[in-house]
Design an enzyme around this catalytic site. Structure first.
Site, short mmCIF file in Angstrom:
data_model
loop_
_atom_site.label_atom_id
_atom_site.label_comp_id
_atom_site.label_asym_id
_atom_site.label_seq_id
_atom_site.Cartn_x
_atom_site.Cartn_y
_atom_site.Cartn_z
N LYS A 132 30.06 42.15 28.68
CA LYS A 132 30.57 43.37 29.18
C LYS A 132 30.54 44.46 28.10
O LYS A 132 29.89 45.56 28.46
CB LYS A 132 31.91 43.24 29.71
N ASN A 177 29.01 35.64 41.57
CA ASN A 177 28.43 35.50 40.40
C ASN A 177 28.58 34.27 39.96
O ASN A 177 29.91 33.63 40.40
CB ASN A 177 28.46 36.34 39.37
N TYR A 225 24.08 39.20 30.33
CA TYR A 225 25.04 39.27 31.31
C TYR A 225 25.10 38.17 32.22
O TYR A 225 24.35 37.02 32.19
CB TYR A 225 25.13 40.77 31.68
N ARG A 248 39.56 33.20 35.64
CA ARG A 248 38.49 33.25 36.80
C ARG A 248 37.32 33.52 36.15
O ARG A 248 37.12 34.93 36.49
CB ARG A 248 39.20 33.98 37.92
N GLU A 292 39.26 41.76 32.57
CA GLU A 292 38.29 41.24 33.21
C GLU A 292 38.64 39.64 33.46
O GLU A 292 39.08 39.23 32.79
CB GLU A 292 37.18 41.50 32.23
N ASP A 293 38.15 39.42 34.88
CA ASP A 293 38.17 37.95 35.21
C ASP A 293 39.69 37.25 35.01
O ASP A 293 39.85 36.33 34.36
CB ASP A 293 36.89 37.21 34.37
N ASP A 349 38.50 45.90 36.10
CA ASP A 349 37.00 45.69 36.64
C ASP A 349 36.79 45.12 37.96
O ASP A 349 36.09 45.64 38.80
CB ASP A 349 36.11 45.46 35.28
N ASP A 350 37.38 44.24 38.04
CA ASP A 350 37.13 43.22 39.04
C ASP A 350 37.62 43.91 40.48
O ASP A 350 37.07 43.76 41.65
CB ASP A 350 37.71 41.64 39.00
N1 LIG Z 1 29.15 41.61 42.03
C1 LIG Z 1 30.33 41.97 41.58
O1 LIG Z 1 30.20 43.02 40.72
C2 LIG Z 1 31.23 41.11 41.31
C3 LIG Z 1 31.38 39.94 41.69
N2 LIG Z 1 32.54 39.00 41.79
C4 LIG Z 1 32.51 37.69 42.23
O2 LIG Z 1 33.56 37.47 43.29
C5 LIG Z 1 33.90 36.18 43.09
C6 LIG Z 1 35.35 36.27 43.64
O3 LIG Z 1 35.99 36.87 42.69
P1 LIG Z 1 37.84 37.03 42.93
O4 LIG Z 1 38.01 37.95 44.01
O5 LIG Z 1 38.19 37.85 41.46
O6 LIG Z 1 38.08 35.70 43.01
P2 LIG Z 1 39.55 35.20 43.59
O7 LIG Z 1 39.65 33.85 43.16
O8 LIG Z 1 40.74 36.19 43.48
O9 LIG Z 1 39.19 35.12 45.10
C7 LIG Z 1 38.35 34.13 45.69
C8 LIG Z 1 38.75 34.51 47.40
O10 LIG Z 1 37.54 33.56 48.16
C9 LIG Z 1 38.24 32.71 49.04
N3 LIG Z 1 37.19 31.95 49.33
C10 LIG Z 1 37.25 30.51 48.76
N4 LIG Z 1 36.43 29.67 49.34
C11 LIG Z 1 35.86 30.35 50.56
C12 LIG Z 1 35.47 29.98 51.70
N5 LIG Z 1 34.66 29.02 51.71
N6 LIG Z 1 35.20 30.92 52.44
C13 LIG Z 1 35.85 32.07 52.57
N7 LIG Z 1 36.48 32.49 51.58
C14 LIG Z 1 36.74 31.77 50.60
C15 LIG Z 1 39.58 32.57 48.41
O11 LIG Z 1 40.54 32.05 49.46
C16 LIG Z 1 40.04 33.74 47.65
O12 LIG Z 1 40.70 34.69 48.76
C17 LIG Z 1 33.53 35.53 42.12
O13 LIG Z 1 32.24 34.75 42.25
C18 LIG Z 1 33.01 36.77 41.23
O14 LIG Z 1 32.04 36.55 40.20
C19 LIG Z 1 33.82 39.63 41.23
C20 LIG Z 1 33.87 40.75 40.83
C21 LIG Z 1 32.69 41.82 40.67
C1 LIG Z 2 30.67 40.92 37.70
C2 LIG Z 2 31.86 40.34 37.51
O1 LIG Z 2 32.77 41.38 37.07
C3 LIG Z 2 32.15 39.12 37.95
O2 LIG Z 2 31.42 38.39 38.71
O3 LIG Z 2 33.37 38.78 37.80
MG LIG Z 3 34.28 40.15 36.55
#
Ligand SMILES: NC(=O)C1=CN([C@@H]2O[C@H](COP(=O)(O)OP(=O)(O)OC[C@H]3O[C@@H](n4cnc5c(N)ncnc54)[C@H](O)[C@@H]3O)[C@@H](O)[C@H]2O)C=CC1
Ligand SMILES: CC(=O)C(=O)O
Ligand SMILES: [Mg+2]
Length: 612
Positions: free
Chosen positions: A200, A445, A129, A182, A271-272, A294-295
């Protein structure tokens, strides 16, 4: 006589699939080398002589029979030797080597693989993972040896309904679907993103006890906009730009129709997906099929549980959540999912109406603070846009450091996908927080995309903070006898329970109420004593126990909303009559587990099919 045997065979094989407490014999429809090449049935050198004779394996294996325990010990020895032999090598090399050895076992012998994974989940989750799965996706074309899961491409339009029947498993309970647009914070990886559904679903088996014979990882290959991949001769996906608009949606529609036609009771986890399609597909399908994103939804529940835990860690009553000032960095599917769920929770707590609730959140994206003055403001971010006339001193596009200095937030939560965006300056500014125990959630991540490291967070923001990251970091030793606890704020704490609860309830849809129940269950899982130490989430070693509780909470919410249609022999009335404890027991009873007994269950040949 053959019919009788076949009848008996189909019943015992069903017993093996549904209940693992006392595994019955296991029926195979193949013989000889085909069995050794089938990871569902293969026991490697564990086949006893009687089975070797019966299944046509004599001579195809070295003569000595090695027990399941011996095989287990041998695998762990190899794993530990690999750890020793790769000491001092770059992290990437070591991680990929570990992934390869686990992947080879996965491809060869699933019973042993899942036993090893379940027993060593803390060590192996970072390999199968996040973070290693990200590296695997980036290098997928080179690592590819054997396919896993299914691939539906834009070229398969019109064929998906028949293709779905190519999947060899009779029953599928859980599907994890991506279009690779993504992948974690790594961007568009096209078909290489298949590693994410695989990882997953491994977590589904390990944490939720979903039967590995009933999971299906799916890649929807609609092209890629990643120029490097498009130019790569070895790239394994369609070398064309991504489909857009109706063309894109018609491919997803066709897949959804196909999967639910063959397995009407399956659950599909999206997912993603890039944000625009994540939101659009969720709206499109959530009232038609049993699915969730999930996201957007899993992440929101985990973050909300962490935010409520932060209030408790500050020694305050939960009702104080209405007073928290929360800066969310990242206005994508994950960030907006968190905000929407947090506002729902505040409204439920009765503390404030939605407008007031939204006032405590500050949202930033790559262009800085999101305000009502933003040109081309995304409609899904609009409800959280600040009016600069109301929030004095904060202009459209204000930088993160400006916002943190001005707002003095209780919580800084990153879902931006940008590594290091919580700079030293930002973290130091958090020392002026109005809270005596501010929280930092660096949730992006994989590790290199985390908004800050655990070490930097404690070093610059102070030892009194609460810290959580999406990918694992070691606890931080302050060198004064104290340790800064690192939480892993990852949706892995909820998605397995959401899927399991939905499956065992036989719910028609996955509602906000079911998702809230999941989040509340996680939020209340930790004791006050743990929370005071800054421990917001359980150890991953307890993920199976937690997931049973979350699954039961989701199931009960489905029953309360009269959406539960039952599962297998258990009908809606029985579900309704179960007490809380009985529901948890019911969920646990239905969780698949790999065991020595299962590995050693007698393998019988289905004569009718094998020789017909
Ligand atoms: N810990 C967890 O369980 C999860 C973590 N994530 C992580 O969250 C991150 C984002 O995922 P999504 O929202 O789906 O992506 P996304 O692409 O939909 O959104 C990213 C956002 O970050 C903004 N952004 C980019 N550069 C930036 C900066 N320098 N300063 C401020 N904002 C900035 C973008 O404008 C956009 O609004 C990924 O790295 C993903 O791995 C996502 C889902 C679950
Ligand atoms: C953990 C997860 O779903 C993500 O980083 O997109
Ligand atoms: Mg994800």
């Amino acid at each position: 006589m053959w019919n009788l045997l076949r009848f008996a065979a189909s019943n015992v094989s069903r017993t093996r699939r549904l209940s693992t407490a006392i595994p019955g014999p296991c029926i195979v429809h193949k013989r000889g080398a085909d069995i050794l090449h089938d990871p569902w049935f293969n026991k490697d050198t564990g086949f006893p002589l009687t089975e070797r004779d019966r299944l046509g394996l004599r001579g195809l294996l070295p003569p000595r029979v090695i027990s399941f325990e011996q095989q287990y010990a041998r695998f762990m020895d190899s794993y530990h030797s690999l750890e020793k032999n790769t000491q001092g090598q770059p992290d990437k090399v070591v991680s990929l080597a570990k992934w390869r050895i686990l992947n080879r076992l996965h491809d060869r012998n699933e019973t042993l693989y899942y036993r090893v994974l379940i027993d060593n989940i803390k060590d192996f989750a970072p390999i199968i993972y996040t973070p290693t799965v990200g590296l695997v996706c980036q290098n997928y074309s080179g690592l590819f040896r054997r396919p896993r899961g299914m691939y539906f491409s834009a070229k398969d339009k019109g064929e998906m309904m028949s293709m779905i029947y190519n999947w060899p498993g009779q029953q599928v309970d859980m599907v994890v679907l991506t279009d690779g647009s993504r992948i974690l914070g790594l961007g568009d990886l096209g078909v290489q993103g298949i590693g994410i559904p695989i990882g997953k679903l491994d977590m589904y088996v390990a944490a939720a006890g979903i039967n590995p014979q009933r999971v299906l990882p799916v890649m929807l290959d609609v092209g890629t906009n990643n120029q490097k991949l498009l130019e790569d001769n070895l790239y394994l996906g369609l070398r064309q730009p991504r489909l857009e608009g109706e063309e894109y949606l018609s491919v997803v529609d066709e897949f959804m129709e196909a999967v639910f036609t063959r397995w009407p009771k399956a659950i599909v986890q999206f997912e993603d997906f890039q944000m625009k399609w994540a939101f659009e597909t969720l709206q499109r399908y959530r009232k038609r099929f049993c699915m969730f994103n999930d996201d957007i939804q899993g992440t929101a529940g985990v973050a909300l549980a962490g935010l409520l835990g932060t209030v408790r860690a500050q020694g305050r009553l939960l009702s104080n959540f209405v007073n928290q000032k929360i800066v969310v960095v990242g206005a994508g599917s994950a960030g907006l999912g968190v905000l929407n769920m947090a506002v729902q929770a505040l409204s439920r707590m009765g503390g404030s109406n939605e407008t007031v609730a939204k006032s405590q959140f500050f949202l930033l994206d790559k262009n800085g603070l999101v305000t009502t003055e933003r040109t081309a403001l995304d409609p899904s971010a609009a409800p959280f846009a600040k009016d600069p006339k109301v929030v004095e001193g904060l202009r459209e596009g204000a930088s993160l450091i400006e916002v943190v200095k001005k707002v003095k937030p209780d919580v800084l939560l990153g879902l931006s996908g940008v590594g290091g965006v919580f700079t030293e300056e930002v973290l130091k500014a958090l020392r002026q927080s109005d809270s005596a125990k501010p929280a930092i959630f660096a949730m992006s991540n994989p590790t290199m995309n985390a908004e800050c490291t655990a070490v930097d967070a404690f070093k610059h923001a102070g030892e009194n903070i609460v810290f959580a990251s999406g990918s694992p970091f070691e606890n931080v030793d302050f060198g004064n006898g104290k340790v800064g606890h690192v939480n892993q704020a990852n949706n892995m704490y909820l998605f397995p329970g959401i899927g399991l609860g939905a499956l065992l309830s036989g719910a028609r849809f996955i509602t906000d109420g079911m998702l809230q129940a999941a989040s509340e269950c996680l939020a209340s899982y930790m004791t006050d004593e743990d929370i005071q130490k800054g421990i917001l989430y359980p150890s991953i070693n307890n993920i199976r126990h937690l997931t049973a509780e979350v699954g039961a909470a989701v199931l009960r919410a489905a029953v309360a909303e009269e959406l539960a249609e039952g599962h297998g022999d258990v009908g809606p009335r029985e579900l309704m009559n179960m007490s809380e404890e009985e529901t948890v027991e019911y969920v646990k009873r239905n969780m698949w587990n790999s065991s020595r007994e299962l590995a050693e269950a007698e393998v019988l040949l289905d004569f009718g099919l094998a020789w017909s």
